[in-house]
Design a protein around this motif. Structure first.
Motif, short mmCIF file in Angstrom:
data_model
loop_
_atom_site.label_atom_id
_atom_site.label_comp_id
_atom_site.label_asym_id
_atom_site.label_seq_id
_atom_site.Cartn_x
_atom_site.Cartn_y
_atom_site.Cartn_z
N GLY A 265 0.79 -1.23 0.00
CA GLY A 265 0.00 0.00 0.00
C GLY A 265 0.82 1.27 0.00
O GLY A 265 0.26 2.37 0.06
N LEU A 284 0.69 -7.15 -0.71
CA LEU A 284 -0.70 -7.33 -0.29
C LEU A 284 -1.31 -8.58 -0.91
O LEU A 284 -2.18 -9.22 -0.32
N ASP A 315 -6.92 -0.82 -6.17
CA ASP A 315 -6.09 -0.80 -4.96
C ASP A 315 -6.20 -2.17 -4.29
O ASP A 315 -7.28 -2.62 -3.93
N ALA A 317 -5.68 -3.13 -1.49
CA ALA A 317 -6.26 -3.11 -0.14
C ALA A 317 -7.67 -3.69 -0.17
O ALA A 317 -8.11 -4.31 0.81
N ARG A 321 -8.85 -6.56 2.38
CA ARG A 321 -10.00 -6.29 3.26
C ARG A 321 -11.06 -7.38 3.08
O ARG A 321 -11.68 -7.83 4.05
N LYS A 358 0.14 0.70 7.27
CA LYS A 358 -0.89 0.54 6.24
C LYS A 358 -1.61 -0.81 6.38
O LYS A 358 -2.84 -0.88 6.33
N GLU A 361 -3.84 -0.88 9.36
CA GLU A 361 -5.08 -0.13 9.12
C GLU A 361 -6.06 -0.97 8.29
O GLU A 361 -7.24 -1.08 8.63
N ILE A 362 -5.57 -1.59 7.23
CA ILE A 362 -6.46 -2.38 6.36
C ILE A 362 -7.09 -3.53 7.13
O ILE A 362 -8.27 -3.83 7.00
#
Ligand code: MG
Length: 402
Positions: A265, A284, A315, A317, A321, A358, A361-362
């Motif tokens: 990220g 990721l 993205d 992420a 997620r 990062k 947070e994800i």
């Protein structure tokens, strides 16, 4: 008398600040939805359980229902009323004597309420769980000033399950769907009422709350904890152990045109870019596969096929997620991830803290549960020749055994 429980779980709304629908959030090491499914499946008066789901939630549903013997789920419609009608029509071939309609966001339904509803169906065609209003009721204006006190005499709060003789409710839903009330009614008693069918009020339970906000989830968790204390304080009310599962992920992307790479990220200036369908975030991607692996939920390509234009340049992420949401849907708790990036260049060290932040947070994890490491291959192999970057990852999930 055969009775099927039809659980409505097609809503996709969440007021929790998360895209995960509320019925798939974790409550006491299980998804919200699973709680009522276990109660229905264990009740001797219920011969089958069918869930109405959103097509986007199939993977979430499969994880939430693993190990339970249920009828195949059916896909819901645009409104609750339409979803119930689709569910009822799907049961026509099974021709049950009666049906219990239940909201999948009410996890704490108890067997005693089900007993009362099934008893009531011996006397009449319909019955709903409800609790009498005990607070004094006020009507207010837009300024928040009282304009009237409303007589609460005879007022009840409607809950679910709502139980009906099956042919009666199916016919009522079909008739209402053709009229001006189509899609406007918020419960099945209202559908029956619109057709002049008598519906009895059966005592429900104050604990049978509906999860609409995060505070409801906390309240339901507290109620379950109290039940556990009352039953002797076992680690899990069913005595089922919660064990760690380890998932592993690996990915490679080749260098191509560009002046930066995105890793975990974080955009890092470089004399090349990484080639790939999405943003080519190899870190990721490896993490996503590790998280999916921990709950045996396939791989990144099965959830986000490269052939699907929706994921072009996206993205990554989003992928990670989604994998974390699937862990939640399995009732699991992600507790740790560890990632190793393999490349000669760019240098990872200066960006490591930003990558950890990062990922934390994800995944909604504390940074001390996120590890990012880097190594070279001593100029050997494709990473040594600076042809691409490899990444491998492990993820640890605590999962209730079923
Ligand atoms: Mg990849």
């Amino acid at each position: 008398m055969s009775c099927i429980a039809l659980v409505v779980a097609a809503g996709r709304g969440s007021r929790f600040g998360s895209p995960l629908p509320k019925q798939y959030h974790v409550l006491d090491a299980r998804p919200v939805l699973r709680h009522c499914l276990e109660t229905f499946a264990a009740h001797p008066g219920i011969s089958g359980v069918r869930v109405v789901i959103s097509p986007e939630d199939r993977a979430l549903y499969d994880l939430a229902s693993r190990g339970l013997t249920l009828l195949e789920p059916v896909i819901g419609g645009a409104t609750r009323q339409e979803s119930v009608l689709r569910g009822l029509e799907s049961l026509a071939g099974l021709a049950p004597d009666s049906v219990l309609i239940h909201d999948g966001a009410r996890p704490l339904i108890d067997a005693a309420t089900l007993d009362r509803l099934l008893d009531s169906l011996k006397q009449g065609p319909g019955a709903i769980a409800a609790v009498p209003v005990t607070d004094t009721l006020k009507r207010g204006n837009e300024a928040g000033t009282i304009t009237a006190t409303v007589d609460r005499h005879g007022l009840w709060r409607a809950q679910t399950p709502q139980a009906f003789h099956f042919p009666v409710l199916l016919a009522a839903h079909q008739a209402v769907a053709r009229g001006p009330l189509a899609g406007t009614l918020t419960d099945d008693a209202a559908v029956a009422e619109a057709q002049g069918i008598p519906v009895s009020l059966v005592p429900g339970s104050e604990d049978n709350l509906k999860i609409t906000a995060r505070s409801d989830l906390e309240r339901a968790g507290a109620l379950l904890a109290l039940r556990r204390l009352a039953s002797g304080g076992a680690a899990d009310p069913s005595g089922v152990p919660v064990l760690p599962r380890i998932g592993k992920g690996f990915d490679v992307h080749r260098f191509g045109e560009g002046d930066q790479v995105r890793l975990c990220g974080v955009d890092i200036p470089h004399d090349q870019g990484l080639a790939g369908h999405s943003d080519a975030d190899v870190g990721l991607h490896a993490l996503t596969d590790a998280v999916l692996g921990a709950v045996a939920a396939g791989d990144i390509g099965s959830h986000f096929p490269p052939s699907d234009a929706r994921w072009r340049g996206v993205d990554s992420a989003v992928f990670l997620r989604h994998a974390a949401d699937l862990v939640a849907a399995a009732g699991g708790r992600l507790v740790h991830v560890d990632l190793t990036l393999v490349c000669e260049r760019p240098k990872i060290g200066p960006h490591r803290a930003a990558m950890v932040a990062k990922i934390a947070e994800i995944l909604d994890l504390s940074p001390d549960r996120v590890s990012v490491k880097a190594t070279t291959t001593e100029k050997l192999g494709f990473t040594g020749r600076r042809e691409g970057i490899a990444a491998e990852a492990v993820a640890t999930v605590l999962l209730r055994e079923t």
